[in-house]
Enzyme design. Sequence first.
Site, PDB file in Angstrom:
ATOM      1  N   ILE A 157     -10.877  -5.107 -10.120  1.00 52.23           N
ATOM      2  CA  ILE A 157     -11.247  -5.585 -11.461  1.00 52.23           C
ATOM      3  C   ILE A 157     -12.654  -6.202 -11.458  1.00 52.23           C
ATOM      4  O   ILE A 157     -12.915  -7.203 -10.762  1.00 52.23           O
ATOM      5  CB  ILE A 157     -10.210  -6.605 -11.995  1.00 52.23           C
ATOM      6  CG1 ILE A 157      -8.801  -5.972 -11.952  1.00 52.23           C
ATOM      7  CG2 ILE A 157     -10.576  -7.045 -13.413  1.00 52.23           C
ATOM      8  CD1 ILE A 157      -8.653  -4.626 -12.653  1.00 52.23           C
ATOM      9  N   THR A 158     -13.537  -5.598 -12.253  1.00 53.61           N
ATOM     10  CA  THR A 158     -14.905  -6.103 -12.372  1.00 53.61           C
ATOM     11  C   THR A 158     -14.865  -7.491 -13.034  1.00 53.61           C
ATOM     12  O   THR A 158     -14.147  -7.681 -14.025  1.00 53.61           O
ATOM     13  CB  THR A 158     -15.751  -5.128 -13.213  1.00 53.61           C
ATOM     14  OG1 THR A 158     -15.725  -3.852 -12.570  1.00 53.61           O
ATOM     15  CG2 THR A 158     -17.194  -5.595 -13.336  1.00 53.61           C
ATOM     16  N   GLU A 363     -13.827   3.881 -14.753  1.00 60.21           N
ATOM     17  CA  GLU A 363     -13.596   4.273 -16.161  1.00 60.21           C
ATOM     18  C   GLU A 363     -13.020   5.675 -16.271  1.00 60.21           C
ATOM     19  O   GLU A 363     -13.237   6.356 -17.275  1.00 60.21           O
ATOM     20  CB  GLU A 363     -14.914   4.233 -16.954  1.00 60.21           C
ATOM     21  CG  GLU A 363     -15.429   2.869 -17.249  1.00 60.21           C
ATOM     22  CD  GLU A 363     -14.563   2.139 -18.238  1.00 60.21           C
ATOM     23  OE1 GLU A 363     -14.530   2.510 -19.416  1.00 60.21           O
ATOM     24  OE2 GLU A 363     -13.896   1.187 -17.826  1.00 60.21           O
TER      25      GLU A 363
END
Length: 382
Positions: A157-158, A363
């Site tokens: 998770i960014t 993404e």
Amino acid sequence: MAFELTPEQRQIRKVAREFAEGEVAPVAAKHDETCEFPAAIVQKLGELGFMGVLVPPQYGGAGLDYVSYALIVEELSRSDGSVGITMWAHNSLCANHINLFGTKAQKEKYLVPLARGEAIGAWGLTEPGSGSDAAGMKSAAVREGRQFVLNGTKAFITNGSVGRIAVVMAITEPALGSKGISAFILERGMPGFSPGQRYRKLGLHASDTSELVFDGVRVPEENLLGELHMGFVNSLQVLEGGRIAMAAMAVGLAQGALDATVAYMKQRTAFGKTLAEFNGLQGMVAEMATEIEAARLLTLRAAYLKDQGKPARQAASMAKVFASEVGMRAATRAVQLHGGAGYVTEFPVERIFRDVKLCEIGEGTSEVQRIVIARELLGFRA
Ligand SMILES: Cc1cc2nc3c(=O)[nH]c(=O)nc-3n(C[C@H](O)[C@H](O)[C@H](O)COP(=O)(O)OP(=O)(O)OC[C@H]3O[C@@H](n4cnc5c(N)ncnc54)[C@H](O)[C@@H]3O)c2cc1C
């Protein structure tokens, strides 16, 4: 058909470029080397309005269009991909999910600090066992009175450990599959909510990527984001904008590689000539420049469709898969055209080569983008 940016869009690009060249580029190599999160830069992005680009002014944002947003992401990524992804994951994923589906109260409480850059946002869909098959997640939220009890782990998770606010998806009705997943807003400090391990990565070293761990987190029902069971369906819409941002990031990284290569070819000599004078090498940079321009146009077209409120899913996937693969090719050529200098950390193309790979993975991978495009072409439902 108009290919011109508006005067306002040109002005925004100028501001983003000046900021990136003046404040981001000079420290990019150092941050890459030390894996230091660019906190001071992020604070300035907030002051510029770049942490709430798409958020309406009533919630503290800049209220800009998608074309302007893509230009900002491109300019930041041209100087440092880590700054680009930090900014757009916050904007496109966390803030935008709340902007699109949040209640007025949720927007006032969470969107305002996000848009002002006072809080960094993260967005958790991927899990250790499910990425491309995101609906195959295991995290689950069980209703207990006026709360949901959340258990599970998110992966990759960014902004996962630097973020104060996170939007996360969890199963609320296992029997309904992807139509039984809901989104929740979590805040750092909620008992049982913590970042897990921070990843060491191939590239994007200054970007923060970590797990998110939910150990019996009691989430008040007012933190349910969007309708119950609609979290995954809504995520697909959020991802559409995210893919445009990822495409813009790839264009920026590719342009950075080209800029560095052009400068290097003018000063490096071999066999009594500069590299710029070799016909074969001219062809290589000409192809790089042409591909980058095509990727930029696809990206801006997808952004334009979003601004017009037109369907943009296929256009976003086309931009994302094309731009990310152009980015990888451009970085590979840039390293090649630098020779040995391209393989060492003294020149930015070595970093870009490592950073841009993520654009083909995050993404939705290139393979997944091709599935999205083919489904639209062939008339299959997602
Ligand atoms: C640096 C970084 C930042 C990230 N940030 C976030 C974030 O902020 N939030 C978040 O939720 N996620 C984030 N991710 C996760 C990212 O979106 C996933 O890694 C990505 O979607 C791929 O999923 P996976 O890693 O599970 O790969 P897998 O799904 O296991 O895929 C492995 C391979 O199989 C292929 N494959 C899988 N299914 C198919 C199929 N049906 N047909 C053809 N090929 C297929 C893939 O294309 C790939 O080549 C991040 C990842 C990274 C590395």
